[in-house]
Motif scaffolding. Structure first.
Motif, PDB file in Angstrom:
ATOM      1  N   SER A   1      -5.785  -4.710  -4.042  1.00  0.00           N
ATOM      2  CA  SER A   1      -5.109  -6.007  -3.918  1.00  0.00           C
ATOM      3  C   SER A   1      -4.020  -5.960  -2.859  1.00  0.00           C
ATOM      4  O   SER A   1      -3.849  -6.895  -2.071  1.00  0.00           O
ATOM      5  N   SER A   2      -3.274  -4.863  -2.844  1.00  0.00           N
ATOM      6  CA  SER A   2      -2.200  -4.719  -1.852  1.00  0.00           C
ATOM      7  C   SER A   2      -2.773  -4.712  -0.440  1.00  0.00           C
ATOM      8  O   SER A   2      -2.278  -5.409   0.460  1.00  0.00           O
ATOM      9  N   LYS A   3      -3.803  -3.927  -0.210  1.00  0.00           N
ATOM     10  CA  LYS A   3      -4.393  -3.839   1.132  1.00  0.00           C
ATOM     11  C   LYS A   3      -5.020  -5.157   1.563  1.00  0.00           C
ATOM     12  O   LYS A   3      -5.053  -5.466   2.765  1.00  0.00           O
ATOM     13  N   ALA A   4      -5.502  -5.942   0.591  1.00  0.00           N
ATOM     14  CA  ALA A   4      -6.073  -7.245   0.936  1.00  0.00           C
ATOM     15  C   ALA A   4      -5.006  -8.205   1.436  1.00  0.00           C
ATOM     16  O   ALA A   4      -5.299  -9.149   2.173  1.00  0.00           O
ATOM     17  N   PHE A   5      -3.762  -7.998   1.045  1.00  0.00           N
ATOM     18  CA  PHE A   5      -2.647  -8.762   1.612  1.00  0.00           C
ATOM     19  C   PHE A   5      -2.271  -8.207   2.990  1.00  0.00           C
ATOM     20  O   PHE A   5      -2.239  -8.931   3.989  1.00  0.00           O
ATOM     21  N   LEU A   6      -1.972  -6.920   3.035  1.00  0.00           N
ATOM     22  CA  LEU A   6      -1.417  -6.312   4.240  1.00  0.00           C
ATOM     23  C   LEU A   6      -2.364  -6.401   5.429  1.00  0.00           C
ATOM     24  O   LEU A   6      -1.933  -6.581   6.572  1.00  0.00           O
ATOM     25  N   ALA A   7      -3.651  -6.302   5.188  1.00  0.00           N
ATOM     26  CA  ALA A   7      -4.633  -6.331   6.280  1.00  0.00           C
ATOM     27  C   ALA A   7      -4.597  -7.634   7.060  1.00  0.00           C
ATOM     28  O   ALA A   7      -4.979  -7.674   8.234  1.00  0.00           O
ATOM     29  N   PHE A   8      -4.121  -8.701   6.426  1.00  0.00           N
ATOM     30  CA  PHE A   8      -4.115 -10.007   7.092  1.00  0.00           C
ATOM     31  C   PHE A   8      -2.725 -10.422   7.571  1.00  0.00           C
ATOM     32  O   PHE A   8      -2.504 -11.575   7.928  1.00  0.00           O
ATOM     33  N   PHE A   9      -1.796  -9.463   7.608  1.00  0.00           N
ATOM     34  CA  PHE A   9      -0.523  -9.686   8.291  1.00  0.00           C
ATOM     35  C   PHE A   9      -0.790  -9.775   9.795  1.00  0.00           C
ATOM     36  O   PHE A   9      -1.829  -9.332  10.280  1.00  0.00           O
ATOM     37  N   THR A  10       0.171 -10.311  10.536  1.00  0.00           N
ATOM     38  CA  THR A  10       0.094 -10.231  11.991  1.00  0.00           C
ATOM     39  C   THR A  10       0.274  -8.773  12.404  1.00  0.00           C
ATOM     40  O   THR A  10       0.742  -7.935  11.617  1.00  0.00           O
TER      41      THR A  10
ATOM     42  N   SER B   1      -4.253   6.013 -11.410  1.00  0.00           N
ATOM     43  CA  SER B   1      -5.225   7.097 -11.520  1.00  0.00           C
ATOM     44  C   SER B   1      -6.313   6.725 -12.526  1.00  0.00           C
ATOM     45  O   SER B   1      -6.029   6.152 -13.582  1.00  0.00           O
ATOM     46  N   GLY B   2      -7.547   7.039 -12.172  1.00  0.00           N
ATOM     47  CA  GLY B   2      -8.662   6.767 -13.063  1.00  0.00           C
ATOM     48  C   GLY B   2      -9.220   5.366 -12.966  1.00  0.00           C
ATOM     49  O   GLY B   2     -10.190   5.040 -13.651  1.00  0.00           O
ATOM     50  N   ALA B   3      -8.622   4.526 -12.119  1.00  0.00           N
ATOM     51  CA  ALA B   3      -9.071   3.138 -11.976  1.00  0.00           C
ATOM     52  C   ALA B   3      -9.716   2.928 -10.612  1.00  0.00           C
ATOM     53  O   ALA B   3      -9.408   3.630  -9.643  1.00  0.00           O
ATOM     54  N   ALA B   4     -10.595   1.965 -10.543  1.00  0.00           N
ATOM     55  CA  ALA B   4     -11.205   1.564  -9.273  1.00  0.00           C
ATOM     56  C   ALA B   4     -11.234   0.041  -9.217  1.00  0.00           C
ATOM     57  O   ALA B   4     -11.277  -0.621 -10.261  1.00  0.00           O
ATOM     58  N   SER B   5     -11.185  -0.497  -8.013  1.00  0.00           N
ATOM     59  CA  SER B   5     -11.147  -1.954  -7.891  1.00  0.00           C
ATOM     60  C   SER B   5     -11.666  -2.414  -6.545  1.00  0.00           C
ATOM     61  O   SER B   5     -11.768  -1.633  -5.587  1.00  0.00           O
ATOM     62  N   VAL B   6     -12.003  -3.688  -6.498  1.00  0.00           N
ATOM     63  CA  VAL B   6     -12.337  -4.366  -5.253  1.00  0.00           C
ATOM     64  C   VAL B   6     -11.542  -5.666  -5.243  1.00  0.00           C
ATOM     65  O   VAL B   6     -11.396  -6.317  -6.282  1.00  0.00           O
TER      66      VAL B   6
ATOM     67  N   VAL C   1      -4.476 -13.031  -3.873  1.00  0.00           N
ATOM     68  CA  VAL C   1      -5.583 -12.068  -3.840  1.00  0.00           C
ATOM     69  C   VAL C   1      -6.162 -11.950  -5.250  1.00  0.00           C
ATOM     70  O   VAL C   1      -5.419 -11.893  -6.230  1.00  0.00           O
ATOM     71  N   ILE C   2      -7.486 -11.933  -5.330  1.00  0.00           N
ATOM     72  CA  ILE C   2      -8.178 -11.730  -6.599  1.00  0.00           C
ATOM     73  C   ILE C   2      -8.863 -10.366  -6.559  1.00  0.00           C
ATOM     74  O   ILE C   2      -9.373  -9.948  -5.517  1.00  0.00           O
ATOM     75  N   SER C   3      -8.852  -9.684  -7.689  1.00  0.00           N
ATOM     76  CA  SER C   3      -9.518  -8.392  -7.753  1.00  0.00           C
ATOM     77  C   SER C   3     -10.347  -8.270  -9.016  1.00  0.00           C
ATOM     78  O   SER C   3     -10.153  -9.000  -9.995  1.00  0.00           O
ATOM     79  N   VAL C   4     -11.281  -7.342  -8.981  1.00  0.00           N
ATOM     80  CA  VAL C   4     -12.039  -6.917 -10.161  1.00  0.00           C
ATOM     81  C   VAL C   4     -11.795  -5.422 -10.292  1.00  0.00           C
ATOM     82  O   VAL C   4     -11.922  -4.684  -9.308  1.00  0.00           O
TER      83      VAL C   4
END
Length: 250
Positions: free
Chosen positions: A134-143, A190-195, A209-212
């Protein structure tokens, strides 16, 4: 309803201004009825007339309505049904995140599945924008400047799996931006995975941002289905916010 049809006809027209004949033909109306409707909409500022060309275009009232709508959007309320649908479809936890500032985001909603082993998140707890999908989905779309400013500070680890190398994070962010979604395995927990994938507003900016997410071992086997369901959900929400593909800001 004909007035609404007329306004929507302008939205989909190939040019910004239209003549009475074009509008009447397009809507299957008489010119007299079209004139009356245009006159009524002009009084309310929803339609404007160029006195020289005698062609009509959308008026400032349309913009004011749009701004009023955007100001009253409650993204949590709007997104919740999608989280329910997404969790039911994937049988995993669906979450919604928003940014609190240029460095952190928080979970504001989650829907968990009815199964024995699940992943749950802490609502309201701030997380850095380099840790987790979720964090990277925000940061990737910064300028580019925004990303550079973020990287001026050290990338503190949240878990042993958090990306703390600047070059590696930049490479990851480029991939996230190109494909439109991020994934994580043990980066925030730790131990978790997400998209995760962004929800865009009418300007192409990331509004949420939405995640599963789920336990790492189980999630890996169901990743493709979770990603596909997620992207359908974010596309529907983005469309409701006025986003059109190709308008993402940078």
């Amino acid at each position: 309803m004909r007035a609404a049809d007329l306004l929507m006809y302008f939205k989909d027209a190939p040019t910004r201004d239209l003549g009475v004949s074009e509008i009447a033909d397009g809507l299957g109306m008489s010119k007299a009825a079209t004139h009356r409707m245009l006159a009524s909409l002009r009084v309310r500022g929803l339609i404007e007339l160029d006195e020289t060309t005698r062609r009509y275009s959308l008026g400032i009232g349309i913009m004011q309505l749009g701004l009023a709508y955007m100001e009253h959007i409650d993204i949590r309320r709007m997104a919740h049904p999608e989280l329910v649908r997404l969790s039911n479809r994937t049988n995993e936890t669906a979450t919604l995140s928003v940014r609190v500032d240029q460095r952190r985001r928080i979970y504001v909603d989650e829907v968990v599945p009815r199964r024995e082993v699940i992943m749950s998140v802490s609502l309201g707890t701030p997380y850095p924008l380099h840790a987790g999908a979720s964090s990277k989905a925000f940061l990737a779309f910064f300028t580019e400047d925004g990303i550079d400013r973020y990287l001026e500070n050290a990338l503190e680890p949240v878990t042993d799996g958090t990306i703390t190398d600047t070059a590696a994070l930049l490479k990851e962010l480029r991939v996230v931006r190109e494909r439109g979604w991020a994934r994580s395995t043990g980066e925030r927990r730790s131990g978790a995975a997400s998209v995760a994938a962004p929800v865009f507003d009418h300007k192409g900016a990331v509004t949420a941002v939405i995640s599963v997410c789920g336990p790492k071992e189980r999630f890996e086997a169901e990743f493709d289905d979770c990603r596909d369901a997620l992207l359908e959900s974010t596309a529907r929400l983005s469309a409701r916010l006025g986003w059109e593909p190709g308008r993402t800001e940078r």
